[in-house]
Design an enzyme around this catalytic site. Structure first.
Site, mmCIF file in Angstrom:
data_model
loop_
_atom_site.group_PDB
_atom_site.id
_atom_site.type_symbol
_atom_site.label_atom_id
_atom_site.label_comp_id
_atom_site.label_asym_id
_atom_site.label_seq_id
_atom_site.Cartn_x
_atom_site.Cartn_y
_atom_site.Cartn_z
ATOM 1 N N GLU A 29 0.843 -1.191 0.000
ATOM 2 C CA GLU A 29 0.000 0.000 0.000
ATOM 3 C C GLU A 29 0.881 1.245 0.000
ATOM 4 O O GLU A 29 1.742 1.390 0.874
ATOM 5 C CB GLU A 29 -0.917 -0.047 1.235
ATOM 6 C CG GLU A 29 -1.891 -1.230 1.172
ATOM 7 C CD GLU A 29 -2.370 -1.681 2.545
ATOM 8 O OE1 GLU A 29 -2.230 -0.943 3.523
ATOM 9 O OE2 GLU A 29 -2.900 -2.814 2.616
ATOM 10 N N LEU A 58 -5.983 -1.646 -0.547
ATOM 11 C CA LEU A 58 -5.785 -1.763 0.899
ATOM 12 C C LEU A 58 -6.303 -3.126 1.338
ATOM 13 O O LEU A 58 -7.497 -3.289 1.578
ATOM 14 C CB LEU A 58 -6.553 -0.624 1.586
ATOM 15 C CG LEU A 58 -5.912 -0.060 2.840
ATOM 16 C CD1 LEU A 58 -6.564 1.247 3.216
ATOM 17 C CD2 LEU A 58 -5.972 -1.041 3.986
ATOM 18 N N SER A 59 -5.413 -4.096 1.403
ATOM 19 C CA SER A 59 -5.871 -5.480 1.378
ATOM 20 C C SER A 59 -4.773 -6.401 1.908
ATOM 21 O O SER A 59 -4.204 -7.191 1.169
ATOM 22 C CB SER A 59 -6.209 -5.805 -0.092
ATOM 23 O OG SER A 59 -6.656 -7.101 -0.281
ATOM 24 N N GLU A 60 -4.469 -6.304 3.201
ATOM 25 C CA GLU A 60 -3.273 -6.992 3.713
ATOM 26 C C GLU A 60 -3.319 -8.504 3.486
ATOM 27 O O GLU A 60 -2.324 -9.112 3.087
ATOM 28 C CB GLU A 60 -3.063 -6.699 5.204
ATOM 29 C CG GLU A 60 -2.520 -5.305 5.497
ATOM 30 C CD GLU A 60 -3.595 -4.228 5.557
ATOM 31 O OE1 GLU A 60 -4.789 -4.581 5.451
ATOM 32 O OE2 GLU A 60 -3.246 -3.044 5.708
ATOM 33 N N HIS A 129 0.106 1.343 16.006
ATOM 34 C CA HIS A 129 1.253 1.593 15.129
ATOM 35 C C HIS A 129 2.578 1.239 15.804
ATOM 36 O O HIS A 129 3.626 1.549 15.276
ATOM 37 C CB HIS A 129 1.311 3.073 14.719
ATOM 38 C CG HIS A 129 0.314 3.463 13.684
ATOM 39 N ND1 HIS A 129 -1.028 3.426 13.899
ATOM 40 C CD2 HIS A 129 0.465 3.895 12.405
ATOM 41 C CE1 HIS A 129 -1.661 3.839 12.813
ATOM 42 N NE2 HIS A 129 -0.780 4.115 11.889
#
Lengths: 326, 363
Positions: A29, A58-60, A129
């Site tokens: 991404e 957006l597609s882990e 994060h």
């Protein structure tokens, strides 16, 4: 020879790998036009084009599974997940497929992919994060977990990870992305995987760590030297498969060991190292092995984060406790 | 005020060529004029059914592990694989032995796999085909990666990935479909909708009227086909593959079929589904449908049938014999394919399991 920080060294290694091997595909991404949220992939799309440097949806989970398919077809995908906190949807693909494709097909299909992700706290980032969950990956058979802790090692180990014929989770300590600059020769030379690095030789105590905690640990060794204590510092670098030889020969020499990591204590990888020492190195030990780690809490958001991070003081306290045993 | 805009044609095509009674109800594709090709489809379905029967029998007598029969769904696997070129890549779910057989995976390999032996996925035949995916839906993203590899190499090839109705509720399905759409990848998604995900019926799986319409959300082609009509399955998959190989993008095909068996040998479907439903579905099953059609054409006789059944039985029995005669793997082999070469950290563990297994053998 350029003087670069750890992040620039990652970029150098990616560039070199793409130059030398057409099969290397960088994807993730925002890795293309934006050059990655930390800019690790800066300039790659301009140099190698959008076919090989791919901005993904957006597609882990999807892009990790896609990388498994690409790798099985003899490409060398280098996938970026933006933060460790977003890596968990990808774990199904890593544990069920990437790490076992070779095994479940008895070598017919393989998975030479690298999954890069910045990890760790200390940069005042938003919630989710700042995790350090490397031990979760270290528990997965068939997978390598590699963590660099200097620009040189980032360059050499990332090249090694990309060249490696098996899947590697490559975790980048983002707190030290810009802390240290080194002259890194862009010679395309990989460093060995599955080896610990002795960063500093010493004879009185062994300090074992990886990633960003290298900074505090080396500072701890400096402080100890002022007290007349000679500390050996080991950067584990490849968590799995673990290089116990380097660890055992150091502890045989020093008889004392402190393990430092940012991740939570229980089930952390420090426990594995301590267990190995208890099983096979007990007679070398003059004192109990101590761990200095994050607490068994959710890593706090920035207001409390500094209380969580293992500090120089905590490292020194643990080292001095261990040194008290005679 | 809400302004309604027409965004997409929400019609979903349905292709059926043979009716449940074996009479044509649609225009026959060109390949159907070649009786040899139809007979090949028929033989593959019969062989699949024979293998499934025998595999279940082996499981019941303790000589095979848990097995997922494809009884009633043979037309999906066989039709899909018959539509593929040899150099396309199949990524199957765990109920696609029909497709695997047509692709050249051997019955011995299939039995070894379900008999608990990883060597069963080391196919001698279709070297690039993926092994059966057990975690439901996890194979869909792999197909996008395989397809991207083909596209990057400018090859006129495609990936075909098969999953069940339940798999369409998973994120992996949507993520893969979306990736395939946005990058226009040469991949065909086939949903073998057998109406049941273990005990959860199709109606309880999703409020969507069809599974094929999920394609529309990601901007790719979606259609339904009678999954008990092998001619129709081959026809629509072939058409989708031609589009994919020509760079015209991915497709989603929902093949409507029915699982006449239990989910696996570890399941008892009578706990959740009425017998009447199953017996009604037996009337639409794919094998007798094609047999009726071939017989009506005069291309198949009772003698042909008898010969085929005997041949299939012999073929399966030979495979069973070879499977049962497979030497056991050595204990140390669990280490041999973890990595390209065994890291020194694991050498001791390998030694240990080898020594312990020798002691057991000696004792």
């Amino acid at each position: 020879m350029p003087e670069v920080d750890l992040l620039q060294a990652v970029n150098m290694a990616l560039t070199k790998a793409m130059e030398t091997d057409d099969r290397v595909i960088v994807l993730g991404e925002d890795v293309g036009v934006d050059g990655g949220v930390f800019r690790a992939t800066n300039g790659l799309i301009e140099r190698f084009g959008a076919e090989r440097v791919r901005d993904t949806p957006l597609s882990e989970a999807g892009i990790t599974g896609l990388s498994v398919g690409l790798a099985a077809q003899d490409f060398r995908p280098v996938l970026e997940i933006q933060f460790m906190g977003f890596i968990y949807p990808a774990i199904d693909q890593i544990i069920n497929h990437a790490s076992r494709l070779r095994n479940r097909t008895r070598g017919r299909l393989t998975c030479p992919m690298v999954l890069r992700a910045p990890f760790g706290g200390g940069i005042h980032a938003p919630e989710h994060h700042s995790e350090s969950t490397e031990a979760m990956f270290a528990h997965i058979p068939g997978l390598r977990v590699v963590i660099p802790s200097s620009p040189k090692r980032a360059y050499g180990l990332l090249l090694a990870a990309i060249e490696n014929p098996d899947p590697v989770v490559f975790l980048e300590p983002k707190r030290i992305y810009h802390v240290q600059k080194e002259n890194v020769e862009d010679d395309g030379k990989a460093l060995p995987l599955d080896r610990c690095f002795v960063l500093r030789e010493g004879s009185d105590i062994t300090l074992i760590t990886w990633g960003a905690m290298i900074v505090e640990t080396l500072a701890g060794a400096d402080q100890l030297a002022e007290d007349g204590v000679s500390a050996e510092v080991i950067d584990v670098a490849t968590l799995t498969p673990l290089d116990t030889d380097t660890i055992f020969s150091s502890v045989e020499k020093t008889g004392r060991c402190v393990i430092v990591h940012e991740a939570a204590r229980t089930g952390g990888f420090g426990g594995e190292i301590a267990a190995r020492l208890a099983e096979d190195g007990l007679l070398s030990l003059l004192a109990p092995v101590k761990r200095v780690t994050g607490y068994d809490t959710v890593i706090p958001m920035p207001r409390l984060e500094h209380h969580y991070m293992p500090s120089l003081d905590r490292i020194l306290t643990a080292a001095r406790e261990v040194l008290e045993y005679s | 005020m809400t302004d309604h805009r027409s965004l997409h044609n929400l019609e979903i095509g349905f292709t059926g060529i043979l009716g449940a009674d074996g009479k044509p109800i649609g225009e026959l594709p060109e390949f159907a004029s070649n009786h040899k090709q139809l007979i090949a489809l028929y033989r593959a379905m019969v062989l699949t059914r024979r293998l499934d029967e025998q595999a279940v029998a082996l499981q019941r007598t303790g000589r095979l592990g848990t097995y997922a029969s494809s009884l009633g769904q043979e037309a999906v696997g066989v039709g899909v694989a018959a539509a593929m070129n040899n150099n396309d890549v199949l990524l199957p779910s765990f109920r696609e032995q029909g497709a695997q057989l047509v692709r050249g995976v051997t019955m011995v390999e299939i039995l070894r796999y379900w008999g608990g032996d990883e060597r069963g996925s080391c196919f001698e035949g279709p070297k690039e085909d993926f092994p059966a995916a057990i975690p439901v839906g996890s194979q869909f993203p792999h197909a996008t990666g395989v397809a991207l590899a083909m596209k990057l190499r400018n090859e006129a090839r495609a990936a075909v990935v098969v999953g069940g109705d339940g798999s369409t509720s998973k994120g992996d399905f949507y993520e893969a479909l979306n990736l395939a759409g946005v990058w226009q990848l040469p991949v065909v998604f086939v949903i073998s909708n057998n109406q049941w995900a273990i005990s959860v019926s199709r109606k309880k799986q999703t409020a969507a009227k069809t599974l094929a319409q999920k394609a529309l959300a990601v901007g790719i082609a979606g259609e339904q086909v009678d999954g008990n009509d092998v001619i129709a399955v081959r026809f629509v998959v072939e058409r989708a593959l031609e589009r994919a190989r020509a760079g015209q993008g991915p497709s989603l095909i929902e093949a409507l079929t029915y699982r006449l068996s239990d989910h696996t040998t570890a399941d008892d479907a009578t706990r959740y589904r009425p017998d009447e439903e199953v017996s009604a579905r037996w009337k639409k099953e794919p094998v007798s449908r094609l047999r009726t059609y071939l017989t009506d054409l005069g291309a198949w006789t009772g003698k042909d049938e008898e010969t085929l059944l005997n041949e299939s039985t012999v073929q399966v029995e030979e495979a069973v014999t070879a499977y049962l005669a497979t030497p056991l793997p050595q204990a140390g082999e669990m280490f041999d394919h973890l990595f390209e070469s065994l890291p020194s950290d694991l050498e001791n563990q390998r030694k240990q399991v080898e020594e312990l297994s020798r002691e057991k053998t000696d004792a």
